[in-house]
Design a protein around this motif. Structure first.
Motif, PDB file in Angstrom:
ATOM      1  N   VAL A 257     -19.716  57.069   9.532  1.00 27.03           N
ATOM      2  CA  VAL A 257     -20.414  57.866   8.522  1.00 27.03           C
ATOM      3  C   VAL A 257     -21.493  57.063   7.797  1.00 27.03           C
ATOM      4  O   VAL A 257     -22.633  57.524   7.653  1.00 27.03           O
ATOM      5  N   LEU A 258     -21.157  55.866   7.342  1.00 28.23           N
ATOM      6  CA  LEU A 258     -22.130  55.094   6.564  1.00 28.23           C
ATOM      7  C   LEU A 258     -23.336  54.639   7.391  1.00 28.23           C
ATOM      8  O   LEU A 258     -24.473  54.705   6.893  1.00 28.23           O
ATOM      9  N   PRO A 259     -23.160  54.219   8.649  1.00 31.04           N
ATOM     10  CA  PRO A 259     -24.360  53.925   9.458  1.00 31.04           C
ATOM     11  C   PRO A 259     -25.252  55.149   9.633  1.00 31.04           C
ATOM     12  O   PRO A 259     -26.487  55.037   9.611  1.00 31.04           O
ATOM     13  N   TRP A 260     -24.648  56.325   9.793  1.00 30.02           N
ATOM     14  CA  TRP A 260     -25.423  57.573   9.897  1.00 30.02           C
ATOM     15  C   TRP A 260     -26.182  57.842   8.603  1.00 30.02           C
ATOM     16  O   TRP A 260     -27.375  58.178   8.619  1.00 30.02           O
ATOM     17  N   LEU A 261     -25.511  57.666   7.472  1.00 31.42           N
ATOM     18  CA  LEU A 261     -26.161  57.909   6.182  1.00 31.42           C
ATOM     19  C   LEU A 261     -27.290  56.908   5.931  1.00 31.42           C
ATOM     20  O   LEU A 261     -28.349  57.274   5.415  1.00 31.42           O
ATOM     21  N   ARG A 262     -27.056  55.663   6.280  1.00 28.75           N
ATOM     22  CA  ARG A 262     -28.098  54.646   6.103  1.00 28.75           C
ATOM     23  C   ARG A 262     -29.345  55.040   6.890  1.00 28.75           C
ATOM     24  O   ARG A 262     -30.482  54.844   6.425  1.00 28.75           O
ATOM     25  N   LYS A 263     -29.136  55.619   8.055  1.00 22.32           N
ATOM     26  CA  LYS A 263     -30.261  56.000   8.919  1.00 22.32           C
ATOM     27  C   LYS A 263     -31.002  57.218   8.388  1.00 22.32           C
ATOM     28  O   LYS A 263     -32.238  57.209   8.262  1.00 22.32           O
ATOM     29  N   ILE A 264     -30.250  58.275   8.036  1.00 25.27           N
ATOM     30  CA  ILE A 264     -30.925  59.529   7.661  1.00 25.27           C
ATOM     31  C   ILE A 264     -31.495  59.495   6.243  1.00 25.27           C
ATOM     32  O   ILE A 264     -32.383  60.275   5.911  1.00 25.27           O
ATOM     33  N   GLU A 265     -30.964  58.621   5.375  1.00 21.26           N
ATOM     34  CA  GLU A 265     -31.440  58.559   3.995  1.00 21.26           C
ATOM     35  C   GLU A 265     -32.204  57.260   3.710  1.00 21.26           C
ATOM     36  O   GLU A 265     -32.238  56.791   2.575  1.00 21.26           O
ATOM     37  N   GLN A 266     -32.809  56.700   4.727  1.00 16.72           N
ATOM     38  CA  GLN A 266     -33.524  55.435   4.578  1.00 16.72           C
ATOM     39  C   GLN A 266     -34.657  55.547   3.561  1.00 16.72           C
ATOM     40  O   GLN A 266     -34.974  54.589   2.851  1.00 16.72           O
ATOM     41  N   GLU A 267     -35.265  56.717   3.464  1.00  9.91           N
ATOM     42  CA  GLU A 267     -36.373  56.887   2.523  1.00  9.91           C
ATOM     43  C   GLU A 267     -35.883  57.169   1.110  1.00  9.91           C
ATOM     44  O   GLU A 267     -36.289  56.509   0.156  1.00  9.91           O
ATOM     45  N   SER A 268     -34.979  58.122   0.954  1.00  8.61           N
ATOM     46  CA  SER A 268     -34.519  58.496  -0.390  1.00  8.61           C
ATOM     47  C   SER A 268     -33.516  57.492  -0.956  1.00  8.61           C
ATOM     48  O   SER A 268     -33.448  57.275  -2.159  1.00  8.61           O
ATOM     49  N   ARG A 269     -32.707  56.903  -0.065  1.00 10.17           N
ATOM     50  CA  ARG A 269     -31.650  55.959  -0.452  1.00 10.17           C
ATOM     51  C   ARG A 269     -30.713  56.562  -1.506  1.00 10.17           C
ATOM     52  O   ARG A 269     -30.219  55.873  -2.395  1.00 10.17           O
ATOM     53  N   ASP A 270     -30.486  57.832  -1.377  1.00 10.10           N
ATOM     54  CA  ASP A 270     -29.653  58.576  -2.324  1.00 10.10           C
ATOM     55  C   ASP A 270     -28.445  59.135  -1.578  1.00 10.10           C
ATOM     56  O   ASP A 270     -28.581  60.072  -0.786  1.00 10.10           O
ATOM     57  N   LEU A 271     -27.273  58.568  -1.807  1.00  8.72           N
ATOM     58  CA  LEU A 271     -26.051  59.050  -1.168  1.00  8.72           C
ATOM     59  C   LEU A 271     -25.277  59.919  -2.148  1.00  8.72           C
ATOM     60  O   LEU A 271     -25.149  59.584  -3.325  1.00  8.72           O
ATOM     61  N   ARG A 272     -24.736  61.030  -1.644  1.00  5.25           N
ATOM     62  CA  ARG A 272     -24.000  61.947  -2.514  1.00  5.25           C
ATOM     63  C   ARG A 272     -22.594  62.142  -1.932  1.00  5.25           C
ATOM     64  O   ARG A 272     -22.413  62.867  -0.954  1.00  5.25           O
ATOM     65  N   ILE A 273     -21.649  61.468  -2.558  1.00  2.00           N
ATOM     66  CA  ILE A 273     -20.261  61.474  -2.082  1.00  2.00           C
ATOM     67  C   ILE A 273     -19.365  61.962  -3.207  1.00  2.00           C
ATOM     68  O   ILE A 273     -19.438  61.455  -4.332  1.00  2.00           O
ATOM     69  N   TRP A 274     -18.529  62.923  -2.899  1.00  2.00           N
ATOM     70  CA  TRP A 274     -17.670  63.556  -3.907  1.00  2.00           C
ATOM     71  C   TRP A 274     -16.206  63.414  -3.519  1.00  2.00           C
ATOM     72  O   TRP A 274     -15.819  63.774  -2.413  1.00  2.00           O
ATOM     73  N   CYS A 275     -15.421  62.908  -4.438  1.00  2.00           N
ATOM     74  CA  CYS A 275     -13.964  62.895  -4.316  1.00  2.00           C
ATOM     75  C   CYS A 275     -13.432  63.999  -5.216  1.00  2.00           C
ATOM     76  O   CYS A 275     -13.462  63.881  -6.439  1.00  2.00           O
ATOM     77  N   GLY A 276     -12.936  65.086  -4.608  1.00  2.00           N
ATOM     78  CA  GLY A 276     -12.586  66.288  -5.366  1.00  2.00           C
ATOM     79  C   GLY A 276     -11.181  66.315  -5.924  1.00  2.00           C
ATOM     80  O   GLY A 276     -10.807  67.276  -6.601  1.00  2.00           O
ATOM     81  N   ALA A 277     -10.373  65.294  -5.634  1.00  2.00           N
ATOM     82  CA  ALA A 277      -9.015  65.212  -6.195  1.00  2.00           C
ATOM     83  C   ALA A 277      -8.771  63.756  -6.581  1.00  2.00           C
ATOM     84  O   ALA A 277      -8.036  63.028  -5.929  1.00  2.00           O
ATOM     85  N   ALA A 278      -9.434  63.338  -7.650  1.00  2.00           N
ATOM     86  CA  ALA A 278      -9.509  61.917  -8.007  1.00  2.00           C
ATOM     87  C   ALA A 278      -8.188  61.323  -8.458  1.00  2.00           C
ATOM     88  O   ALA A 278      -7.960  60.133  -8.334  1.00  2.00           O
ATOM     89  N   SER A 279      -7.318  62.149  -9.029  1.00  2.00           N
ATOM     90  CA  SER A 279      -6.040  61.692  -9.554  1.00  2.00           C
ATOM     91  C   SER A 279      -6.241  60.478 -10.458  1.00  2.00           C
ATOM     92  O   SER A 279      -7.135  60.467 -11.291  1.00  2.00           O
ATOM     93  N   THR A 280      -5.452  59.424 -10.271  1.00  2.00           N
ATOM     94  CA  THR A 280      -5.522  58.263 -11.168  1.00  2.00           C
ATOM     95  C   THR A 280      -6.564  57.234 -10.736  1.00  2.00           C
ATOM     96  O   THR A 280      -6.561  56.106 -11.226  1.00  2.00           O
ATOM     97  N   GLY A 281      -7.441  57.597  -9.814  1.00  2.00           N
ATOM     98  CA  GLY A 281      -8.614  56.787  -9.534  1.00  2.00           C
ATOM     99  C   GLY A 281      -8.591  55.942  -8.279  1.00  2.00           C
ATOM    100  O   GLY A 281      -9.636  55.404  -7.876  1.00  2.00           O
ATOM    101  N   GLU A 282      -7.419  55.817  -7.648  1.00  2.00           N
ATOM    102  CA  GLU A 282      -7.357  54.925  -6.495  1.00  2.00           C
ATOM    103  C   GLU A 282      -8.340  55.328  -5.392  1.00  2.00           C
ATOM    104  O   GLU A 282      -9.024  54.471  -4.814  1.00  2.00           O
ATOM    105  N   GLU A 283      -8.400  56.620  -5.089  1.00  2.00           N
ATOM    106  CA  GLU A 283      -9.259  57.061  -3.985  1.00  2.00           C
ATOM    107  C   GLU A 283     -10.746  56.856  -4.272  1.00  2.00           C
ATOM    108  O   GLU A 283     -11.459  56.263  -3.451  1.00  2.00           O
ATOM    109  N   PRO A 284     -11.270  57.326  -5.412  1.00  2.00           N
ATOM    110  CA  PRO A 284     -12.701  57.090  -5.645  1.00  2.00           C
ATOM    111  C   PRO A 284     -13.059  55.610  -5.768  1.00  2.00           C
ATOM    112  O   PRO A 284     -14.145  55.195  -5.331  1.00  2.00           O
ATOM    113  N   TYR A 285     -12.167  54.809  -6.338  1.00  2.00           N
ATOM    114  CA  TYR A 285     -12.455  53.371  -6.397  1.00  2.00           C
ATOM    115  C   TYR A 285     -12.461  52.760  -4.994  1.00  2.00           C
ATOM    116  O   TYR A 285     -13.252  51.868  -4.694  1.00  2.00           O
TER     117      TYR A 285
END
Length: 271
Positions: free
Chosen positions: A88-116
């Motif tokens: 996923v990240l190599p694909w994102l690096r390639k397609i967003e090379q100009e904007s360099r803006d990644l949008r990643i959402w963790c929709g069930a963050a709980s106590t933070g382990e997953e988003p961290y």
């Protein structure tokens, strides 16, 4: 707890949050009983009268905090992070090379382990390039209690036990007597925590590249799950990825998502 009381609580939670509790009488009673007794309500109906009439929303917030399950841990289902790093990240690096803006959402963050975990992976992947990219992770949950814990970012030595040693050294600092660790400001600044109900309309101005929604849809009915999966599909960019829990499934006959591998799905890319 009577069946009528369970029904009232279940209907309330399903209508507001999509959560199915109709078959969980023992769990619901066990989580609410002490609070109801402590506050002097003689029945769960009395408690729900207060919940439904409290215009401040305080009692509803307390109800949600008690009834939402928030069990998670670092390195959970790590095969997802391996896939993120390798594909996923190599694909994102390639397609967003100009904007360099990644949008990643963790929709069930709980106590933070997953988003961290996601944030550490991003920081590790981009390395010295990281300052040139917007890699902040949006992390949401319906429980204010767990979000407060997540924002504090304090974990026991045992909770960090499975983390790679270099991550533990770089992203956490020992506090108290050395049995607890807190995330560094550098890591904390990479995660934006917000309260959000998945049943509400998604407020995103731009479409997401990656959505993690792991181990939360098991609490939803099939109909609720189908509607949510469609909302997620619409919220992703073409080619965007959805990660769900490894024990979860979605009805592939009702969604255009392409199965990449069990628990990893992808929105169709533009032709």
């Amino acid at each position: 707890m009577t069946d009528d009381e369970l029904q009232r609580i279940s209907v309330f939670m399903k209508q507001r949050y999509g959560i199915e509790l109709g078959s969980k009488k023992v769990i619901v009673n066990g989580r609410l009983q002490n609070y109801v007794i402590k506050n002097g309500w003689k029945t769960y109906h009395e408690f729900m009268d207060v919940v439904e009439s409290d215009i401040t929303g305080t009692q509803e917030k307390i109800l949600v905090n008690f009834l939402t399950t928030n069990h998670t841990y670092f390195m959970r289902e790590f095969e997802h992070f391996d896939f993120m790093k390798a594909t996923v990240l190599p694909w994102l690096r390639k397609i967003e090379q100009e904007s360099r803006d990644l949008r990643i959402w963790c929709g069930a963050a709980s106590t933070g382990e997953e988003p961290y975990m996601i944030a550490m992976l991003l920081m590790d992947f981009f390395g010295l390039e990281r300052g040139q990219w917007d890699t902040k992770v949006l992390a949401t949950d319906i429980s204010t209690n767990v979000l407060q814990q997540a924002m504090l970012g304090i974990y026991s030595d045992e909770q960090l036990d499975k983390l790679p040693e270099q991550w533990k050294r770089h992203f956490f600092k020992a506090i108290a007597d050395g049995t607890q660790y807190q995330v560094t400001d550098e890591l904390k600044n990479e995660v934006i925590f917000r309260k959000f109900n998945l049943m509400d309309p998604f407020p995103f101005k731009k479409k997401m590249h990656v959505i993690f929604l792991r181990n939360v849809m098991i609490y939803f009915s099939d109909e609720t799950k189908r509607k949510l999966v469609q909302k997620i599909y619409d919220a992703l960019v073409p080619g965007g990825y959805l990660f769900i829990g490894t024990t979860e499934t979605i009805d592939r006959s009702s969604t255009p998502f392409q199965l990449v591998r069990p628990s990893i799905f992808r929105k169709r890319e533009r032709n």
